[in-house]
Write a protein that holds these residues in place. Sequence first.
Motif, PDB file in Angstrom:
ATOM      1  N   GLY A  30      37.347  40.980  33.353  1.00  8.84           N
ATOM      2  CA  GLY A  30      37.039  42.432  33.145  1.00  8.84           C
ATOM      3  C   GLY A  30      35.481  42.785  32.783  1.00  8.84           C
ATOM      4  O   GLY A  30      34.808  42.049  32.234  1.00  8.84           O
ATOM      5  N   SER A  38      43.104  34.764  31.429  1.00  2.00           N
ATOM      6  CA  SER A  38      42.366  36.160  31.296  1.00  2.00           C
ATOM      7  C   SER A  38      43.415  36.927  30.712  1.00  2.00           C
ATOM      8  O   SER A  38      44.642  36.827  30.919  1.00  2.00           O
ATOM      9  N   SER A  68      30.403  37.036  31.541  1.00  2.00           N
ATOM     10  CA  SER A  68      30.561  38.320  32.029  1.00  2.00           C
ATOM     11  C   SER A  68      29.394  39.155  32.422  1.00  2.00           C
ATOM     12  O   SER A  68      29.290  40.074  33.413  1.00  2.00           O
ATOM     13  N   GLN A 119      35.739  44.017  38.092  1.00  2.00           N
ATOM     14  CA  GLN A 119      36.376  42.774  37.901  1.00  2.00           C
ATOM     15  C   GLN A 119      35.712  41.676  38.679  1.00  2.00           C
ATOM     16  O   GLN A 119      35.439  41.862  39.748  1.00  2.00           O
ATOM     17  N   VAL A 126      41.009  36.765  35.633  1.00  2.83           N
ATOM     18  CA  VAL A 126      40.466  38.154  35.846  1.00  2.83           C
ATOM     19  C   VAL A 126      39.508  38.535  34.841  1.00  2.83           C
ATOM     20  O   VAL A 126      39.937  38.600  33.704  1.00  2.83           O
ATOM     21  N   GLU A 186      44.530  41.879  37.055  1.00  2.00           N
ATOM     22  CA  GLU A 186      43.981  42.425  38.354  1.00  2.00           C
ATOM     23  C   GLU A 186      44.205  43.927  38.721  1.00  2.00           C
ATOM     24  O   GLU A 186      45.435  44.402  38.628  1.00  2.00           O
TER      25      GLU A 186
END
Length: 259
Positions: free
Chosen positions: A216, A93, A28, A203, A214, A97
């Motif tokens: 975040g 995930s 991430s 995202q 997805v 979305e």
Amino acid sequence: MTSSAGAQAPGGAKAGGGARTLAGRCGSANWVCVAQCIDVSCVDRCLAEGCEKALGALAQCAAKSGCGPDDSDCVARVCGKQCGRTFEPAPPSPEKETPDPCADASLGAGAVPKEVVGRWSLEAASIRPEEKERIVGQENTDAKPRPDYARSLVVTPGGCFLLRTKLEDATLGRGNALEVRSWGAFQVNDKDDTVELRTKSGQAVGPVCGKPRVIGLSKGKFQPTTFTYDVEGDTLTLTAKTPSLQTFQFRRQTENQAE
């Protein structure tokens, strides 16, 4: 969104402001960093932060897999473990979305000039001063964007922006793709023709290691960045208000080009 020499340099995945990452994996923090870039060299620097070697190892696995050039299922099967070691987190995930974040009226900064409203595609970006020496004599190498790289900007009448970067398998390994998105307020100051992009969230969405993902980015710390702007016909030019004065040129998309 950051744009300039100092602002775009990922300073490590530190641009993620504490987002969790594992050494040697693409996580991430890397995608928060990518979400704050405009030009391709910035994206390269984000992926180089602990992620580049892992992507290289994944590409090597795919090259040795014996799978056909278009057989992503085969690559996912043969290189599944290597792919899992490249990206984190590996599980499905947990979040959904957000296809149209600007539908949330609270994200906007208020009315913006009509000429900046619309969909724009990045057409050109100036070279950062510290990169010029590296590119001298290599005009067709480092200065040329990757074939899988695409950057677009959407500005709504209510002053919301959506920035999207598409990274495909040429960068992420065969069978993998992510669209990294960031969004927030497009704050225009008419007095000095400047705009501040205040990123609020983002995202990264797409298939990774054979699974839809997805990722975040809401926990990342996004820094606001100010540009002077100019619109001439179908061209929007943003110039970073930093010592580098890095310039980004966008072309207005037609309805047929817009997704």
